[in-house]
Design a protein around this motif. Structure first.
Motif, PDB file in Angstrom:
ATOM      1  N   ILE A   9     -83.256  -0.390 -15.324  1.00  0.00           N
ATOM      2  CA  ILE A   9     -84.688  -0.495 -15.066  1.00  0.00           C
ATOM      3  C   ILE A   9     -84.980  -0.010 -13.656  1.00  0.00           C
ATOM      4  CG2 ILE A   9     -86.672  -2.045 -14.940  1.00  0.00           C
ATOM      5  CD1 ILE A   9     -85.139  -3.824 -16.995  1.00  0.00           C
ATOM      6  N   SER A  10     -85.838   1.000 -13.569  1.00  0.00           N
ATOM      7  CA  SER A  10     -86.237   1.558 -12.281  1.00  0.00           C
ATOM      8  C   SER A  10     -86.979   0.521 -11.461  1.00  0.00           C
ATOM      9  CB  SER A  10     -87.154   2.762 -12.500  1.00  0.00           C
ATOM     10  OG  SER A  10     -86.457   3.804 -13.131  1.00  0.00           O
ATOM     11  N   GLY A  11     -87.041   0.745 -10.158  1.00  0.00           N
ATOM     12  CA  GLY A  11     -87.742  -0.155  -9.260  1.00  0.00           C
ATOM     13  C   GLY A  11     -89.173  -0.392  -9.707  1.00  0.00           C
ATOM     14  N   GLN A  12     -89.503  -1.646  -9.935  1.00  0.00           N
ATOM     15  CA  GLN A  12     -90.848  -2.054 -10.328  1.00  0.00           C
ATOM     16  C   GLN A  12     -91.555  -2.602  -9.096  1.00  0.00           C
ATOM     17  OE1 GLN A  12     -91.997  -1.639 -13.715  1.00  0.00           O
ATOM     18  NE2 GLN A  12     -90.146  -0.413 -13.526  1.00  0.00           N
ATOM     19  N   PHE A  13     -92.840  -2.357  -9.012  1.00  0.00           N
ATOM     20  CA  PHE A  13     -93.625  -2.920  -7.920  1.00  0.00           C
ATOM     21  C   PHE A  13     -94.950  -3.386  -8.460  1.00  0.00           C
ATOM     22  CE2 PHE A  13     -94.155   1.624  -7.944  1.00  0.00           C
ATOM     23  CZ  PHE A  13     -95.500   1.839  -7.724  1.00  0.00           C
ATOM     24  N   SER A  14     -95.882  -3.746  -7.603  1.00  0.00           N
ATOM     25  CA  SER A  14     -97.070  -4.485  -8.048  1.00  0.00           C
ATOM     26  C   SER A  14     -98.257  -3.596  -8.383  1.00  0.00           C
ATOM     27  CB  SER A  14     -97.468  -5.522  -6.994  1.00  0.00           C
ATOM     28  OG  SER A  14     -97.886  -4.873  -5.817  1.00  0.00           O
ATOM     29  N   HIS A  15     -98.048  -2.640  -9.277  1.00  0.00           N
ATOM     30  CA  HIS A  15     -99.174  -1.843  -9.767  1.00  0.00           C
ATOM     31  C   HIS A  15     -99.621  -2.390 -11.113  1.00  0.00           C
ATOM     32  CE1 HIS A  15     -96.785   0.181 -12.861  1.00  0.00           C
ATOM     33  NE2 HIS A  15     -95.812   0.149 -11.968  1.00  0.00           N
ATOM     34  N   THR A  45    -103.194   0.855  -9.997  1.00  0.00           N
ATOM     35  CA  THR A  45    -103.765   0.296  -8.777  1.00  0.00           C
ATOM     36  C   THR A  45    -102.827  -0.780  -8.237  1.00  0.00           C
ATOM     37  OG1 THR A  45    -105.994   0.659  -9.654  1.00  0.00           O
ATOM     38  CG2 THR A  45    -105.783  -0.886  -7.814  1.00  0.00           C
ATOM     39  N   LEU A  46    -102.559  -0.744  -6.933  1.00  0.00           N
ATOM     40  CA  LEU A  46    -101.715  -1.766  -6.322  1.00  0.00           C
ATOM     41  C   LEU A  46    -102.421  -3.116  -6.386  1.00  0.00           C
ATOM     42  CD1 LEU A  46     -99.014  -1.952  -4.425  1.00  0.00           C
ATOM     43  CD2 LEU A  46    -100.737  -2.568  -2.750  1.00  0.00           C
ATOM     44  N   VAL A  47    -101.693  -4.142  -6.795  1.00  0.00           N
ATOM     45  CA  VAL A  47    -102.209  -5.502  -6.889  1.00  0.00           C
ATOM     46  C   VAL A  47    -101.673  -6.304  -5.706  1.00  0.00           C
ATOM     47  CG1 VAL A  47    -102.131  -7.633  -8.253  1.00  0.00           C
ATOM     48  CG2 VAL A  47    -102.341  -5.415  -9.398  1.00  0.00           C
ATOM     49  N   GLY A  48    -102.537  -7.051  -5.028  1.00  0.00           N
ATOM     50  CA  GLY A  48    -102.093  -8.007  -4.020  1.00  0.00           C
ATOM     51  C   GLY A  48    -101.755  -7.440  -2.661  1.00  0.00           C
ATOM     52  N   ALA A  49    -102.529  -6.492  -2.167  1.00  0.00           N
ATOM     53  CA  ALA A  49    -102.259  -5.937  -0.834  1.00  0.00           C
ATOM     54  C   ALA A  49    -102.160  -7.069   0.190  1.00  0.00           C
ATOM     55  CB  ALA A  49    -103.361  -4.954  -0.436  1.00  0.00           C
ATOM     56  N   ARG A  89     -95.556 -11.660  -8.418  1.00  0.00           N
ATOM     57  CA  ARG A  89     -95.962 -11.978  -9.804  1.00  0.00           C
ATOM     58  C   ARG A  89     -96.195 -10.704 -10.616  1.00  0.00           C
ATOM     59  NH1 ARG A  89     -99.069 -15.912  -7.127  1.00  0.00           N
ATOM     60  NH2 ARG A  89     -98.189 -17.995  -7.417  1.00  0.00           N
ATOM     61  N   GLN A  90     -96.941  -9.753 -10.054  1.00  0.00           N
ATOM     62  CA  GLN A  90     -97.237  -8.511 -10.771  1.00  0.00           C
ATOM     63  C   GLN A  90     -95.964  -7.696 -11.003  1.00  0.00           C
ATOM     64  OE1 GLN A  90    -100.363  -7.453 -12.057  1.00  0.00           O
ATOM     65  NE2 GLN A  90     -99.011  -6.015 -13.099  1.00  0.00           N
ATOM     66  N   THR A  91     -95.083  -7.667 -10.018  1.00  0.00           N
ATOM     67  CA  THR A  91     -93.820  -6.937 -10.152  1.00  0.00           C
ATOM     68  C   THR A  91     -92.985  -7.525 -11.283  1.00  0.00           C
ATOM     69  OG1 THR A  91     -93.859  -6.328  -7.812  1.00  0.00           O
ATOM     70  CG2 THR A  91     -91.722  -6.244  -8.922  1.00  0.00           C
ATOM     71  N   GLU A 110     -90.060  -4.604  -4.247  1.00  0.00           N
ATOM     72  CA  GLU A 110     -89.687  -3.773  -5.377  1.00  0.00           C
ATOM     73  C   GLU A 110     -88.482  -4.427  -6.034  1.00  0.00           C
ATOM     74  OE1 GLU A 110     -88.234   0.803  -6.110  1.00  0.00           O
ATOM     75  OE2 GLU A 110     -89.945   0.444  -4.783  1.00  0.00           O
ATOM     76  N   ILE A 111     -88.436  -4.391  -7.349  1.00  0.00           N
ATOM     77  CA  ILE A 111     -87.340  -5.010  -8.086  1.00  0.00           C
ATOM     78  C   ILE A 111     -86.791  -4.004  -9.108  1.00  0.00           C
ATOM     79  CG2 ILE A 111     -86.623  -6.860  -9.642  1.00  0.00           C
ATOM     80  CD1 ILE A 111     -88.830  -8.604  -8.441  1.00  0.00           C
ATOM     81  N   SER A 112     -85.494  -3.746  -9.040  1.00  0.00           N
ATOM     82  CA  SER A 112     -84.824  -2.948 -10.071  1.00  0.00           C
ATOM     83  C   SER A 112     -83.795  -3.858 -10.742  1.00  0.00           C
ATOM     84  CB  SER A 112     -84.163  -1.708  -9.458  1.00  0.00           C
ATOM     85  OG  SER A 112     -83.202  -2.069  -8.517  1.00  0.00           O
ATOM     86  N   ALA A 113     -83.350  -3.451 -11.930  1.00  0.00           N
ATOM     87  CA  ALA A 113     -82.474  -4.356 -12.682  1.00  0.00           C
ATOM     88  C   ALA A 113     -81.626  -3.600 -13.694  1.00  0.00           C
ATOM     89  CB  ALA A 113     -83.318  -5.414 -13.400  1.00  0.00           C
ATOM     90  N   ILE A 114     -80.599  -4.291 -14.144  1.00  0.00           N
ATOM     91  CA  ILE A 114     -79.773  -3.828 -15.265  1.00  0.00           C
ATOM     92  C   ILE A 114     -79.735  -4.975 -16.271  1.00  0.00           C
ATOM     93  CG2 ILE A 114     -77.488  -3.073 -16.012  1.00  0.00           C
ATOM     94  CD1 ILE A 114     -77.068  -2.055 -13.105  1.00  0.00           C
ATOM     95  N   ALA A 115     -80.009  -4.650 -17.517  1.00  0.00           N
ATOM     96  CA  ALA A 115     -79.965  -5.646 -18.594  1.00  0.00           C
ATOM     97  C   ALA A 115     -78.965  -5.168 -19.643  1.00  0.00           C
ATOM     98  CB  ALA A 115     -81.351  -5.825 -19.200  1.00  0.00           C
ATOM     99  N   HIS A 116     -78.490  -6.096 -20.427  1.00  0.00           N
ATOM    100  CA  HIS A 116     -77.526  -5.772 -21.458  1.00  0.00           C
ATOM    101  C   HIS A 116     -77.939  -6.386 -22.786  1.00  0.00           C
ATOM    102  CE1 HIS A 116     -73.677  -4.380 -22.947  1.00  0.00           C
ATOM    103  NE2 HIS A 116     -73.523  -5.553 -23.535  1.00  0.00           N
TER     104      HIS A 116
END
Length: 129
Positions: A30-36, A41-45, A53-55, A121-127
């Motif tokens: 999973i690619s880096g997720q952020f708060s769009h 639109t960016l959420v929570g500037a 939460r949005q991420t 930003e949050i990225s991840a690996i799931a199985h």
């Protein structure tokens, strides 16, 4: 080898050159997720809790796109622009999000992310078993 991609379906994804998620042989990257939001639109500037939460919602959306859930997460990387100030609220929300599941992970302090207002930003690996 069976590979599959997932995207949120928002306009900016077309120009990025990457997918939000890529699944191959039961592993989901999973690619880096952020708060769009879904309108890009960016959420929570300026608000680490709103951005976290949005991420996490966006992370859920990618997981669901593959028929996975947060319990499938094996590894999570969290990037924060201000670790000293944002560590506690971010980790509290992350622990609530994860519940009893405890994937491996890292929290990395960075000087900046892709957008000036972006705090996390949050990225991840799931199985998938």
């Amino acid at each position: 080898m069976m590979a599959r991609t997932y995207n949120h379906g928002v306009a900016w994804e077309e120009g990025s050159g990457i997918s939000q998620g890529y699944s191959v042989n039961g592993t989901i990257y999973i690619s880096g997720q952020f708060s769009h939001d879904m309108q890009s639109t960016l959420v929570g500037a300026g608000d680490i809790e709103a951005q976290t939460r949005q991420t996490l919602e966006n992370l859920d959306r990618v997981l669901e796109g593959f028929g996975a859930a947060k319990s499938n997460l094996a590894y999570v990387e969290i990037y924060l622009t201000n670790v000293k100030e944002h560590f506690e609220p971010c980790i509290q929300l992350f622990k609530q999000y994860m519940g009893q599941h405890r994937p491996a992970g890292s929290l990395i302090g960075v000087t900046s992310l892709a957008f000036p207002e972006q705090l996390i930003e949050i990225s991840a690996i799931a199985h998938m078993d």
